[in-house]
Design an enzyme around this catalytic site. Structure first.
Site, mmCIF file in Angstrom:
data_model
loop_
_atom_site.group_PDB
_atom_site.id
_atom_site.type_symbol
_atom_site.label_atom_id
_atom_site.label_comp_id
_atom_site.label_asym_id
_atom_site.label_seq_id
_atom_site.Cartn_x
_atom_site.Cartn_y
_atom_site.Cartn_z
ATOM 1 N N MET A 101 1.039 -1.036 0.089
ATOM 2 C CA MET A 101 -0.151 -0.144 -0.217
ATOM 3 C C MET A 101 0.636 1.559 -0.124
ATOM 4 O O MET A 101 0.589 2.000 0.557
ATOM 5 C CB MET A 101 -1.200 -0.135 0.730
ATOM 6 C CG MET A 101 -1.743 -1.648 1.116
ATOM 7 S SD MET A 101 -3.170 -0.821 2.182
ATOM 8 C CE MET A 101 -2.849 -0.830 3.868
ATOM 9 N N GLY A 102 1.973 1.164 -0.248
ATOM 10 C CA GLY A 102 2.603 1.965 -0.800
ATOM 11 C C GLY A 102 3.444 2.435 0.752
ATOM 12 O O GLY A 102 3.644 1.843 1.748
ATOM 13 N N LEU A 156 7.063 2.934 1.773
ATOM 14 C CA LEU A 156 7.657 2.036 1.712
ATOM 15 C C LEU A 156 8.747 1.709 2.557
ATOM 16 O O LEU A 156 9.404 2.958 2.388
ATOM 17 C CB LEU A 156 8.000 1.739 0.097
ATOM 18 C CG LEU A 156 7.469 1.119 -0.645
ATOM 19 C CD1 LEU A 156 8.116 0.847 -2.289
ATOM 20 C CD2 LEU A 156 6.156 -0.162 -0.707
ATOM 21 N N GLY A 163 11.265 -3.221 4.998
ATOM 22 C CA GLY A 163 10.662 -4.363 5.132
ATOM 23 C C GLY A 163 9.870 -4.730 3.440
ATOM 24 O O GLY A 163 10.150 -5.769 3.366
ATOM 25 N N HIS A 164 9.532 -4.232 2.945
ATOM 26 C CA HIS A 164 9.290 -4.089 1.371
ATOM 27 C C HIS A 164 10.243 -4.526 0.855
ATOM 28 O O HIS A 164 10.212 -5.543 0.250
ATOM 29 C CB HIS A 164 8.552 -3.032 1.202
ATOM 30 C CG HIS A 164 7.286 -1.774 1.913
ATOM 31 N ND1 HIS A 164 6.940 -1.154 2.726
ATOM 32 C CD2 HIS A 164 6.274 -3.433 1.471
ATOM 33 C CE1 HIS A 164 5.883 -1.383 2.896
ATOM 34 N NE2 HIS A 164 5.003 -1.989 2.469
ATOM 35 N N ASP A 206 2.504 -8.861 9.790
ATOM 36 C CA ASP A 206 0.840 -9.522 9.637
ATOM 37 C C ASP A 206 0.442 -10.628 9.281
ATOM 38 O O ASP A 206 -0.210 -11.490 8.709
ATOM 39 C CB ASP A 206 0.707 -8.619 8.514
ATOM 40 C CG ASP A 206 0.679 -7.089 8.778
ATOM 41 O OD1 ASP A 206 -0.071 -6.876 9.473
ATOM 42 O OD2 ASP A 206 1.626 -7.236 7.629
ATOM 43 N N SER A 215 7.102 -0.674 9.591
ATOM 44 C CA SER A 215 5.943 -0.344 9.237
ATOM 45 C C SER A 215 5.694 1.080 8.158
ATOM 46 O O SER A 215 6.378 1.798 8.719
ATOM 47 C CB SER A 215 4.668 -0.502 10.307
ATOM 48 O OG SER A 215 3.412 -0.487 10.132
ATOM 49 N N SER A 216 4.658 0.925 7.908
ATOM 50 C CA SER A 216 4.530 2.019 6.894
ATOM 51 C C SER A 216 3.719 3.353 8.298
ATOM 52 O O SER A 216 4.420 4.276 8.069
ATOM 53 C CB SER A 216 3.322 2.240 5.838
ATOM 54 O OG SER A 216 3.714 1.261 5.143
ATOM 55 N N ARG A 217 3.001 2.754 8.942
ATOM 56 C CA ARG A 217 2.369 3.662 10.447
ATOM 57 C C ARG A 217 3.668 4.042 11.165
ATOM 58 O O ARG A 217 3.103 4.985 11.877
ATOM 59 C CB ARG A 217 1.488 2.376 10.691
ATOM 60 C CG ARG A 217 0.486 1.961 10.037
ATOM 61 C CD ARG A 217 -0.574 1.284 11.055
ATOM 62 N NE ARG A 217 -1.815 0.575 9.560
ATOM 63 C CZ ARG A 217 -3.071 1.028 9.391
ATOM 64 N NH1 ARG A 217 -3.483 2.101 10.401
ATOM 65 N NH2 ARG A 217 -3.732 0.259 9.173
HETATM 66 O O1 PAF Z 1 -0.098 -5.765 3.951
HETATM 67 C C1 PAF Z 1 -0.078 -4.989 3.251
HETATM 68 O O2 PAF Z 1 0.281 -4.016 2.707
HETATM 69 C C2 PAF Z 1 -2.254 -4.433 2.273
HETATM 70 O O3 PAF Z 1 -2.828 -5.690 3.157
HETATM 71 C C3 PAF Z 1 -2.168 -5.804 1.013
HETATM 72 C C4 PAF Z 1 -1.874 -7.076 1.252
HETATM 73 C C5 PAF Z 1 -1.138 -5.073 0.698
HETATM 74 C C6 PAF Z 1 -3.448 -5.832 0.348
HETATM 75 O O4 PAF Z 1 -3.441 -4.140 0.231
#
Ligand code: PAF
Length: 282
Positions: free
Chosen positions: A30-31, A33, A36-37, A151, A186-188
């Site tokens: 969900m951007g 980034l 982790g990504h 997650d 985390s993005s958050r």
């Molecule tokens: O984990 C996330 O970032 C989101 O839940 C996902 C898997 C991209 C689905 O929108």
């Protein structure tokens, strides 16, 4: 890296001779980034011929409109990071592209995995996640898809959905990337002050302490000790702390021989909801 915004554009790109018939590793995001990504992309790069990433803030997985509105957006930085990580194709669709108005959302049968923890606290969240992941799988057509173990419940649910629907896509779980104080990337985290980021290191240390106490004290006491520790984070509120077995995510209060168990934590810090988990016996 080629950037595509529509399904047609993506399909044309993937049909190019340089990409045709190659093994695709997919990283859905969900951007906003972070490292982790990059860990997911690195593993996908190792195991597949090309890596496709998507950036799509999925409205159907947010049960709270304020949470959706405040979700961090850093598209220019994201593109730079994806280029540096050698992502081959980026898919950044609009909401209409992913969820055309005439198409109804599906309801997924998730065997109760969606009713506890995140599912209980965020009704409809996992149905939204399944809708978007399933739809993105249909568009991207990967052989393998990579998701973070941070997650934990989401990973279990995507694995379940993929098996149930016989999607023929291998779901790969990747280790959680952490800051030096243990805070899960985390993005958050972008929504937290520097002080809160530092204080929130307690989330990981409380889980590590739980792991170290596993052989010494009973599960309810371990949970209580973790809660007491988490309560010390300034400006915070515990949402849940639980220990569950890993197959159906049933909370447990007494250990059974051979059972794999995980500690799951959700805490609001400065009103930002942070989740994390730790396998207690591996
Ligand atoms: O984990 C996330 O970032 C989101 O839940 C996902 C898997 C991209 C689905 O929108």
């Amino acid at each position: 890296m080629q950037v595509t915004t529509t399904i047609v554009e993506y399909q044309k790109t993937i049909e190019q001779t340089s990409f045709k018939n190659l093994k695709i590793g997919f990283v859905a995001t969900m951007g906003a980034l972070h490292q982790g990504h990059v860990t997911l992309i690195d593993l996908a790069k190792k195991e597949c011929d090309i890596v496709v990433c998507s950036i799509f803030i999925n409205p159907t997985q947010f049960n709270n409109p304020d949470d959706f509105a405040s979700y961090p957006k850093t598209i220019d930085k994201d593109i730079t990071l994806l280029q540096q990580a050698n992502c081959d194709i980026l898919f950044v669709p609009s909401v209409e592209e992913v969820f055309p108005k005439e198409q109804k959302l599906k309801t997924y049968s998730l065997n109760g995995l969606d009713l506890l923890f995140e599912g209980e606290k965020r009704p409809g969240h996992f149905n939204g996640v399944c809708n978007v992941v399933h739809r993105l799988f249909q568009i991207i057509e990967p052989q393998k898809a990579y998701f973070g173990k941070k997650d934990f419940q989401q990973l279990a649910i995507i694995q379940h959905m993929s098996n149930q629907l016989n999607l023929g896509i291998e779901i790969v779980g990747c280790e959680t990337a952490r800051e030096t104080n243990g805070l899960a990337k985390s993005s958050r985290n972008l929504l937290l002050s520097e002080k809160a980021k530092s204080d929130a290191g307690i989330i990981y240390s409380s889980m590590k302490e739980a792991k170290s106490e596993l052989e010494k004290i009973e599960i309810p006491e371990i949970i209580l000790a973790a809660k007491n520790k988490l309560q010390k984070i300034p400006n915070s509120k515990i949402d849940y702390v639980s220990i569950a077995e890993t197959s159906m995510l049933e909370p447990i209060y007494k250990r059974k021989e051979g059972q794999k168990i995980v500690m799951l934590v959700a805490v609001f810090v400065e009103n930002v909801r942070l989740i994390d988990n730790l396998m207690l016996n591996e």
